[in-house]
Structures are given as C-alpha cells and as structure tokens.
Design an enzyme around this catalytic site. Sequence first.
Site, PDB file in Angstrom:
ATOM      1  N   ASP A 172       0.932  -1.342  -0.243  1.00  0.00           N
ATOM      2  CA  ASP A 172       0.103  -0.002   0.093  1.00  0.00           C
ATOM      3  C   ASP A 172       0.880   1.308   0.029  1.00  0.00           C
ATOM      4  OD1 ASP A 172      -2.527   1.645   0.353  1.00  0.00           O
ATOM      5  OD2 ASP A 172      -3.131  -0.298   1.207  1.00  0.00           O
ATOM      6  N   ASP A 183      -3.065   4.488  -2.362  1.00  0.00           N
ATOM      7  CA  ASP A 183      -4.278   5.076  -1.537  1.00  0.00           C
ATOM      8  C   ASP A 183      -4.447   6.475  -2.060  1.00  0.00           C
ATOM      9  OD1 ASP A 183      -5.535   4.634   0.906  1.00  0.00           O
ATOM     10  OD2 ASP A 183      -4.936   6.666   1.632  1.00  0.00           O
ATOM     11  N   GLU A 222      -6.190   3.944  -6.099  1.00  0.00           N
ATOM     12  CA  GLU A 222      -7.479   4.063  -5.350  1.00  0.00           C
ATOM     13  C   GLU A 222      -8.067   5.461  -5.674  1.00  0.00           C
ATOM     14  OE1 GLU A 222      -9.826   3.749  -0.973  1.00  0.00           O
ATOM     15  OE2 GLU A 222      -7.964   5.350  -1.503  1.00  0.00           O
ATOM     16  N   HIS A 235     -11.486  -3.312   2.982  1.00  0.00           N
ATOM     17  CA  HIS A 235     -11.235  -2.967   4.343  1.00  0.00           C
ATOM     18  C   HIS A 235     -12.061  -1.747   4.536  1.00  0.00           C
ATOM     19  CE1 HIS A 235      -8.327  -0.495   2.454  1.00  0.00           C
ATOM     20  NE2 HIS A 235      -8.352   0.343   3.313  1.00  0.00           N
ATOM     21  N   ASP A 236     -12.452  -0.975   3.720  1.00  0.00           N
ATOM     22  CA  ASP A 236     -13.473   0.180   3.953  1.00  0.00           C
ATOM     23  C   ASP A 236     -14.742   0.303   3.763  1.00  0.00           C
ATOM     24  OD1 ASP A 236     -11.079   1.863   4.159  1.00  0.00           O
ATOM     25  OD2 ASP A 236     -10.919   2.311   2.208  1.00  0.00           O
TER      26      ASP A 236
HETATM   27  O1  TEU Z   1      -9.698   5.176   1.684  1.00  0.00           O
HETATM   28  C1  TEU Z   1     -10.287   6.413   0.924  1.00  0.00           C
HETATM   29  C2  TEU Z   1     -11.702   6.631   1.038  1.00  0.00           C
HETATM   30  O2  TEU Z   1     -12.103   7.432   0.343  1.00  0.00           O
HETATM   31  C3  TEU Z   1     -12.608   5.884   1.865  1.00  0.00           C
HETATM   32  O3  TEU Z   1     -12.731   4.476   1.069  1.00  0.00           O
HETATM   33  C4  TEU Z   1     -12.479   6.004   3.273  1.00  0.00           C
HETATM   34  O4  TEU Z   1     -12.371   4.650   3.751  1.00  0.00           O
HETATM   35  C5  TEU Z   1     -13.582   6.547   3.644  1.00  0.00           C
HETATM   36  O5  TEU Z   1     -14.669   5.611   4.001  1.00  0.00           O
HETATM   37  C6  TEU Z   1     -14.267   7.892   3.269  1.00  0.00           C
HETATM   38  O6  TEU Z   1     -15.743   7.605   3.785  1.00  0.00           O
HETATM   39  C7  TEU Z   1      -8.273   5.183   1.699  1.00  0.00           C
HETATM   40  C8  TEU Z   1      -8.095   3.954   2.482  1.00  0.00           C
HETATM   41  O7  TEU Z   1      -8.539   2.676   1.807  1.00  0.00           O
HETATM   42  C9  TEU Z   1      -8.740   3.905   3.886  1.00  0.00           C
HETATM   43  O8  TEU Z   1      -8.806   2.876   4.843  1.00  0.00           O
HETATM   44  C10 TEU Z   1      -7.985   5.213   4.531  1.00  0.00           C
HETATM   45  O9  TEU Z   1      -8.763   5.418   6.006  1.00  0.00           O
HETATM   46  C11 TEU Z   1      -8.034   6.420   3.673  1.00  0.00           C
HETATM   47  O10 TEU Z   1      -7.786   6.354   2.484  1.00  0.00           O
HETATM   48  C12 TEU Z   1      -7.069   7.454   4.397  1.00  0.00           C
HETATM   49  O11 TEU Z   1      -5.772   6.870   4.110  1.00  0.00           O
END
Ligand code: TEU
Length: 576
Positions: free
Chosen positions: A111, A225, A275, A348-349
């Site tokens: 990542d 990310d 992402e 994971h989100d």
């Molecule tokens: O996520 C970015 C993102 O925009 C979303 O998916 C985020 O999880 C959030 O829920 C917005 O509502 C990335 C990573 O995947 C996430 O785990 C991190 O928390 C985020 O960036 C910050 O680094």
Amino acid sequence: MSDSTTNDTGPTTTPPAWWTTATVYQIYPRSFADSNGDGVGDLGGIRQRLGHLHDLGVDVIWLSPIYRSPQADNGYDISDYDDVDPLFGTLAEFDALTDEVHALGMKLVMDLVVNHTSDEHPWFVEARSSRDAPKRDWYLWRDPLPTGQGADAAGTPGAGSHPTAWRSAFSGPAWTLDEGTGQYYLHMFASKQPDLNWENPDLRRAVFDMMNRWLDRGVDGFRMDVINHIAKEPTSLAPGASHFVMGGQIHDHLREMHREVFAHRTGRELITVGEMPGVTVDDAKLFTAADRHELDMVFQFEHVGLDHGPASKFDNLPFDLVALKRSLSRWQEGLADQGWNSLYLGNHDQPRSVSRFGDDGRYRFESATLLATVLHLHRGTPYVYQGDEIGMTNAGFTSIEQYRDIESINWFDESVAAGADPEHLLEALRFRSRDNARTPVPWSGGAAAGFGTGTPWIELVANHDTVNVEADRAAGERSVFEHYRRLIALRHESPVVALGSFELLAPDDERLYAFTRTLGDEQLLVLANWSGEAYELDPALHPALRRRSVPQVVIGNVPGGAGLTLAPWEVRVLRS
Ligand code: TEU
C-alpha cells in the site's frame, strides 16, 4: 505494468499484460492472523498462512499498510515509510515474507499512502517546527482568514476563519490550526493525517526515492491510496470534492512517477492500481491507457456509492440491482478499448459483500458464490478481500464500545453531539461501518477461532464457529473457497474470461444479472438469479436457451443446475 504495456504501438497489437489473467488478494494485516499472541495480526501470521493463498491460486497479494505508524487510522497514517511497525514485525521478517511469496509463484504489492503522512512523521514534525523550516512547504499551510471571512468548524462559509469549508472524511473540518506557527494545515482525513504538498518537487523526489527503495527490495508494485487527491487546489472556499480531487496536475504527477520509478524497470512484471474516490469513466480511460504511462488500473467508487443517501455514506439506501448493472456495465463499455478495470465488491473500507449485496442468512453460500462469479466473470482484474473467500459476514456489533474505526467513532460522536438518536446511529453503523470487514479471520472453530492466542484487537463475528476457514474448506460442494478457487483458475485458463468483450443482457430486469463474454467464436453466458425466489428464464434472452442440446455449464453454484429455472441465488455460466 510490463514491457507490453509500455509499448507505444497500442492495445490492439501488443500482447495482453500479465495482470489480465491475474487475481489479487487483499490482506488487512491486523486482522489476518496473529503469530505472537498480542491480539493483532502480523507478518508472522501471514507467513504461517501463505499456503491458504497458494491453494486459492491467487497471483498477487496486496498488503494494507505495515509501515511504522501511530495507528490512528490502522496504518494509513505513516510515520516512517522505510520501516515495518513493531506491531507487525521487522524488516527482516518482511524480506522473508517477500521471498516466500515469490517462491510460491505469487507477487507482493504494498500500500502506498502518499496523499498524507502521520503528524508524527519526521517530515511533519520538522514542517510544523517553524514557518521557515526547510520542509514547511512539504505540507499545505494557510493563514487564518479574518474572522467571518472564512468557514467555521462546521463548514459554514462566512462564519469563521478556516481557509476553506472543506470537511474531513472522518468528520470535523479539514483544517487544524497549528498553535505554534499560527497557520492551519490541511488534512482530508484525520487531523493526525496532514496532507502532503505535491507541488513541491523535493517532496515528490522523496516519495519516488522511497518507492524505488521498496521496488529494489523486491516488491512487485503498489496500491496507491487516494492517489487522485494528491493534486489539490486549496484556493477556493467552496465545499465539494471538485477542488480536492483530480486537480490539474494529477496526470503530470503520475507520469512523472512512472518515469522516475517504473519506466526503467523493464523485464519485471509490476502492477499499479490507484485508489480514486470520485473518478469517472472518462478520467479512468486517461489514467489507465497503456500509452499514457500513468497507472495500470484504478479502483473506482461508483458502484459502492449507489446505496449511499444524500446525507452521508451512513445514510443507507436499499440495494438496487438495476442501478448496479447499469453502473458496472458502463465501466465495462468505457474501458473496453482503452484502459483496464479493477473489479471489487468489498475491501477494508466497505461492508462485507455478502451482507451488503447478497443474503448472509439462509442463502449465504449461494449468494457469496453468485457475487464472486458475477464479479470474476467481468472483464478486469478481480480483487478478493480477505474472508470473502469463505463468505464472511458483517460484524453484527450492537454497541459503540465494540467499534474501533476512527471514521465510525467520529461520526457517531459528532452525530450524538448534534442530537441524533444513538440507536438509529448504531443501526446505520451495523450496516455501513468499515469495521464490518475488519474482524479477525476465523481460521477454525473454538473460542479464539485460530486467529491467535491473545484477545483480538476487535471482536470476532458471532458466527465464527460455523463460518471459518477450516469448516468452509471441508464443506465440499458447499465450500465458498472451492468456488473461488475454480473462478481464479478459470481466469488463468480461459482467454475469453480474461479478454472477452462484455455485453449486458436484460438491463432492466430487477432480479436477473445476465451478460455474455465473447472472444472470437467463443462465448460465455452468465446467468445470475439475484434473489431468494426461483427465477424463470425467458428463452428469448439468448439463443443458447432455445437450443435442444443442453449447453455446457462452465461453473455454477447449484449442483445439476439446468433448464430454464434458476434456483434462489443460483448462478450458472454456460458455454454458448
Ligand atoms: O480510503 C479512502 C476513501 O475515500 C474511503 O474509502 C475511506 O475509507 C472513507 O470511508 C471515506 O468515507 C483510503 C483507505 O482505503 C482508507 O482505509 C483510509 O482510511 C483512507 O484512504 C485514508 O488513508
């Protein structure tokens, strides 16, 4: 990324890139397997469980962040890009893991979190030490506006001194005043995650050098990310994403990154995936066109935003199959001739896909395998999130004390303070919280579920006695794992799965997800009954359904499935 994709002769004459047949598996290290009994998954745990991934047949493992971090956002807040957090292990263990992954014929992707660092990163510590600090400009600082000319902490323009009305993704304002130097710094996420200033060439150089060190160390690429957030224009007071995603410089930054990090690594099979919340099909075409040398593929967010209401991501709307089909097929068409899709239903989100899109009760096996089949039969590179290969469900937490995620907790606290009903908030979290997908992987039955000997940092799902790796892998015809294994193998063996063109059938049908994949004179017909009732196929849907001879079932989830009736949550892939 490969020699073939960096060839300027275009997609029609170059051989397909290696990742067109690949499947990626995402590990969220703190929840995967714990080898040292501290309740947090670690590199030792991953090393003990590599056999599981090798059996599954995945080609690439993507590790969510394992770098040194105060863990304010579970490692997405990095304080040292060049070291492994002691919570997860050591660099020596990381090297051993890389070697073992490679020896098993898989690749390892890191990542890359370079939109922001931790506020404990030495760069930020130096930057905030004084307005004249050499690294001051590596972050985004703004003077407070005269009171009443800026926004207030709630994001109301004209009510405070904040430089813009931007809100952090984790509630609260996106600006925090640094008392020592009297300026605000920008953080699109937590206040412990200050955003980097990609306008600064020294910062860019430092990031590229760091990436090169990891590639020299042997890793095979990066999942980047929120990479479309790196070029932002903090000049406007207006709220809204248009000013912090996809700033004018984004393509330049990515091309420079390609030049400085990837271009000279010919002969190595690398992969880059960006992402990109908010990315459109047209943007994605530019980001992923082979001859533009930016990225191999992006994670888009359209299909995982369809059930978000207008108020926030916690404003949960019912699932709408027609909208999902319309969205995914637009991406299939949009990137058919230029660029490449990544395919995912969970990570994971996001909530667990079987709980969100399927039926995690009576038809858990059928719907988990249906979702997997539909996704893996699309054109693109599929991503499997840990636990999805055994049909793991949402966490089912009922009290705020069970949650660990900063986004969930901040949103709950802020909403309670604003007068919302806590029960209502808990109901929303039960469906939407990121913690739904962050519970420990249950490797076996029993109290600790084989995750480790310590008390896990977050509770196991209550159903871990029945939904666990050991039980699923022993379930024969009803093993979700076995179904995933066959899907991954199918992509390896079958050019039509990897490269065939996509055509959606019956777009307005509210229960059927049907499409074809075609390559030369080969065609697959995918039929998925996205419902808990039997579905009668209309023979007019496709000529294969009108033929006397029964078409061959390439893969399905109901033994003996044939004829014009699909059982509840049945999926069938036919060679037509
Ligand atoms: O996520 C970015 C993102 O925009 C979303 O998916 C985020 O999880 C959030 O829920 C917005 O509502 C990335 C990573 O995947 C996430 O785990 C991190 O928390 C985020 O960036 C910050 O680094």
